[in-house]
Scaffold this motif. Structure first.
Motif, PDB file in Angstrom:
ATOM      1  N   TYR A  75     -75.198  15.470  69.642  1.00 29.87           N
ATOM      2  CA  TYR A  75     -74.449  14.472  70.397  1.00 29.87           C
ATOM      3  C   TYR A  75     -73.117  14.166  69.721  1.00 29.87           C
ATOM      4  O   TYR A  75     -72.073  14.080  70.381  1.00 29.87           O
ATOM      5  N   ALA A  76     -73.145  14.017  68.384  1.00 35.03           N
ATOM      6  CA  ALA A  76     -71.912  13.746  67.642  1.00 35.03           C
ATOM      7  C   ALA A  76     -70.940  14.921  67.764  1.00 35.03           C
ATOM      8  O   ALA A  76     -69.732  14.720  67.922  1.00 35.03           O
ATOM      9  N   LYS A  77     -71.453  16.156  67.684  1.00 34.64           N
ATOM     10  CA  LYS A  77     -70.590  17.336  67.845  1.00 34.64           C
ATOM     11  C   LYS A  77     -69.967  17.368  69.233  1.00 34.64           C
ATOM     12  O   LYS A  77     -68.793  17.716  69.389  1.00 34.64           O
ATOM     13  N   ASN A  78     -70.745  16.987  70.233  1.00 33.35           N
ATOM     14  CA  ASN A  78     -70.257  16.964  71.602  1.00 33.35           C
ATOM     15  C   ASN A  78     -69.138  15.927  71.766  1.00 33.35           C
ATOM     16  O   ASN A  78     -68.155  16.165  72.469  1.00 33.35           O
ATOM     17  N   ILE A  79     -69.298  14.789  71.115  1.00 37.74           N
ATOM     18  CA  ILE A  79     -68.252  13.758  71.172  1.00 37.74           C
ATOM     19  C   ILE A  79     -66.972  14.275  70.533  1.00 37.74           C
ATOM     20  O   ILE A  79     -65.873  14.057  71.058  1.00 37.74           O
ATOM     21  N   VAL A  80     -67.083  14.967  69.405  1.00 39.54           N
ATOM     22  CA  VAL A  80     -65.897  15.493  68.733  1.00 39.54           C
ATOM     23  C   VAL A  80     -65.222  16.551  69.604  1.00 39.54           C
ATOM     24  O   VAL A  80     -63.987  16.605  69.690  1.00 39.54           O
ATOM     25  N   LYS A  81     -66.013  17.394  70.278  1.00 34.20           N
ATOM     26  CA  LYS A  81     -65.432  18.417  71.155  1.00 34.20           C
ATOM     27  C   LYS A  81     -64.665  17.787  72.306  1.00 34.20           C
ATOM     28  O   LYS A  81     -63.609  18.278  72.696  1.00 34.20           O
ATOM     29  N   HIS A  82     -65.207  16.708  72.850  1.00 35.65           N
ATOM     30  CA  HIS A  82     -64.597  16.069  74.013  1.00 35.65           C
ATOM     31  C   HIS A  82     -63.941  14.745  73.623  1.00 35.65           C
ATOM     32  O   HIS A  82     -64.029  13.755  74.338  1.00 35.65           O
ATOM     33  N   ARG A  83     -63.256  14.744  72.497  1.00 35.30           N
ATOM     34  CA  ARG A  83     -62.656  13.515  72.005  1.00 35.30           C
ATOM     35  C   ARG A  83     -61.520  13.020  72.880  1.00 35.30           C
ATOM     36  O   ARG A  83     -61.193  11.837  72.862  1.00 35.30           O
ATOM     37  N   HIS A  84     -60.911  13.893  73.664  1.00 36.68           N
ATOM     38  CA  HIS A  84     -59.832  13.446  74.541  1.00 36.68           C
ATOM     39  C   HIS A  84     -60.362  12.584  75.696  1.00 36.68           C
ATOM     40  O   HIS A  84     -59.600  11.872  76.335  1.00 36.68           O
ATOM     41  N   ASP A  85     -61.673  12.606  75.943  1.00 39.82           N
ATOM     42  CA  ASP A  85     -62.287  11.783  76.991  1.00 39.82           C
ATOM     43  C   ASP A  85     -62.737  10.415  76.482  1.00 39.82           C
ATOM     44  O   ASP A  85     -63.228   9.605  77.266  1.00 39.82           O
ATOM     45  N   LEU A  86     -62.586  10.164  75.178  1.00 38.44           N
ATOM     46  CA  LEU A  86     -63.056   8.898  74.606  1.00 38.44           C
ATOM     47  C   LEU A  86     -62.175   7.736  75.056  1.00 38.44           C
ATOM     48  O   LEU A  86     -60.966   7.868  75.211  1.00 38.44           O
ATOM     49  N   LYS A  87     -62.828   6.585  75.223  1.00 44.75           N
ATOM     50  CA  LYS A  87     -62.095   5.365  75.529  1.00 44.75           C
ATOM     51  C   LYS A  87     -61.757   4.672  74.215  1.00 44.75           C
ATOM     52  O   LYS A  87     -62.397   4.896  73.177  1.00 44.75           O
ATOM     53  N   ILE A  88     -60.773   3.799  74.264  1.00 43.28           N
ATOM     54  CA  ILE A  88     -60.334   3.103  73.054  1.00 43.28           C
ATOM     55  C   ILE A  88     -61.448   2.199  72.514  1.00 43.28           C
ATOM     56  O   ILE A  88     -61.552   1.992  71.308  1.00 43.28           O
ATOM     57  N   GLU A  89     -62.316   1.691  73.403  1.00 38.49           N
ATOM     58  CA  GLU A  89     -63.429   0.844  72.954  1.00 38.49           C
ATOM     59  C   GLU A  89     -64.399   1.647  72.091  1.00 38.49           C
ATOM     60  O   GLU A  89     -64.886   1.158  71.075  1.00 38.49           O
ATOM     61  N   ASP A  90     -64.667   2.892  72.508  1.00 40.93           N
ATOM     62  CA  ASP A  90     -65.577   3.736  71.730  1.00 40.93           C
ATOM     63  C   ASP A  90     -65.005   4.040  70.349  1.00 40.93           C
ATOM     64  O   ASP A  90     -65.719   4.014  69.346  1.00 40.93           O
ATOM     65  N   VAL A  91     -63.719   4.318  70.304  1.00 37.68           N
ATOM     66  CA  VAL A  91     -63.069   4.592  69.019  1.00 37.68           C
ATOM     67  C   VAL A  91     -63.101   3.339  68.147  1.00 37.68           C
ATOM     68  O   VAL A  91     -63.347   3.411  66.938  1.00 37.68           O
ATOM     69  N   GLY A  92     -62.881   2.169  68.765  1.00 34.88           N
ATOM     70  CA  GLY A  92     -62.920   0.915  68.017  1.00 34.88           C
ATOM     71  C   GLY A  92     -64.295   0.636  67.439  1.00 34.88           C
ATOM     72  O   GLY A  92     -64.418   0.214  66.288  1.00 34.88           O
ATOM     73  N   PHE A  93     -65.342   0.880  68.242  1.00 37.65           N
ATOM     74  CA  PHE A  93     -66.704   0.685  67.731  1.00 37.65           C
ATOM     75  C   PHE A  93     -66.996   1.637  66.575  1.00 37.65           C
ATOM     76  O   PHE A  93     -67.613   1.253  65.583  1.00 37.65           O
ATOM     77  N   GLY A  94     -66.534   2.872  66.699  1.00 38.92           N
ATOM     78  CA  GLY A  94     -66.743   3.826  65.611  1.00 38.92           C
ATOM     79  C   GLY A  94     -66.015   3.410  64.350  1.00 38.92           C
ATOM     80  O   GLY A  94     -66.553   3.518  63.244  1.00 38.92           O
ATOM     81  N   ALA A  95     -64.793   2.917  64.514  1.00 35.85           N
ATOM     82  CA  ALA A  95     -64.021   2.465  63.353  1.00 35.85           C
ATOM     83  C   ALA A  95     -64.680   1.254  62.705  1.00 35.85           C
ATOM     84  O   ALA A  95     -64.761   1.166  61.471  1.00 35.85           O
ATOM     85  N   LEU A  96     -65.164   0.314  63.512  1.00 37.64           N
ATOM     86  CA  LEU A  96     -65.847  -0.857  62.955  1.00 37.64           C
ATOM     87  C   LEU A  96     -67.128  -0.462  62.231  1.00 37.64           C
ATOM     88  O   LEU A  96     -67.451  -1.010  61.175  1.00 37.64           O
ATOM     89  N   PHE A  97     -67.853   0.499  62.790  1.00 40.20           N
ATOM     90  CA  PHE A  97     -69.075   0.968  62.127  1.00 40.20           C
ATOM     91  C   PHE A  97     -68.732   1.602  60.774  1.00 40.20           C
ATOM     92  O   PHE A  97     -69.391   1.343  59.766  1.00 40.20           O
ATOM     93  N   GLY A  98     -67.703   2.436  60.747  1.00 41.52           N
ATOM     94  CA  GLY A  98     -67.283   3.049  59.484  1.00 41.52           C
ATOM     95  C   GLY A  98     -66.836   2.014  58.472  1.00 41.52           C
ATOM     96  O   GLY A  98     -67.160   2.109  57.282  1.00 41.52           O
ATOM     97  N   LEU A  99     -66.106   1.002  58.934  1.00 43.87           N
ATOM     98  CA  LEU A  99     -65.660  -0.068  58.051  1.00 43.87           C
ATOM     99  C   LEU A  99     -66.835  -0.864  57.507  1.00 43.87           C
ATOM    100  O   LEU A  99     -66.870  -1.217  56.322  1.00 43.87           O
ATOM    101  N   GLU A 100     -67.833  -1.115  58.350  1.00 40.00           N
ATOM    102  CA  GLU A 100     -69.020  -1.834  57.896  1.00 40.00           C
ATOM    103  C   GLU A 100     -69.776  -1.020  56.845  1.00 40.00           C
ATOM    104  O   GLU A 100     -70.228  -1.552  55.830  1.00 40.00           O
ATOM    105  N   CYS A 101     -69.927   0.275  57.073  1.00 43.59           N
ATOM    106  CA  CYS A 101     -70.602   1.131  56.081  1.00 43.59           C
ATOM    107  C   CYS A 101     -69.861   1.103  54.755  1.00 43.59           C
ATOM    108  O   CYS A 101     -70.474   1.004  53.679  1.00 43.59           O
TER     109      CYS A 101
END
Length: 122
Positions: A75-101
């Motif tokens: 699933y993660a590989k699929n997201i990276v392949k289709h990263r141009h389809d990501l919404k800004i909210e999804d990127v924000g959640f990912g960034a917040l998760f990385g920051l929390e870690c």
């Protein structure tokens, strides 16, 4: 701050009195509600058998957890392949998760050094 210490001490004393008065009844109610989990008689042999059952059950679940991990990785590989389809909210959640870690990692490092920021004990 010093004026709050007596207030805090009185609250702690009050809480410890509540635990002292109601702790044993809570313990009895808890055991009564969960008596179907209690092995009778509680022998060492029974405890060892249960420990072995837990160990081998966990060992048997490794393939299932590994397959679940592979699905998540795909699933993660699929997201990276289709990263141009990501919404800004999804990127924000990912960034917040990385920051929390990262924050938990830093906090763990500080605790591991004895709550010092430089690593030197004074």
């Amino acid at each position: 701050m010093a004026s709050r210490i007596p207030q805090l001490q009185s609250k702690v004393t009050e809480a410890s009195q509540v635990v002292a008065n109601h702790g044993s009844s809570f313990y009895k109610v808890l055991l009564e509600q969960n008596k179907h989990y209690i092995q009778d008689p509680p022998t060492i042999e029974k405890c060892q058998t249960l420990a072995k059952q837990l160990f081998y059950t966990r060992l048997a679940s490794i393939p299932l957890r590994y397959n679940s991990f592979l699905k998540e990785l795909e699933y993660a590989k699929n997201i990276v392949k289709h990263r141009h389809d990501l919404k800004i909210e999804d990127v924000g959640f990912g960034a917040l998760f990385g920051l929390e870690c990262f924050a938990w990692f830093c906090g763990g490092e500080i605790v591991g050094r004895g709550f010092t920021f430089t690593g030197y004990h004074v």
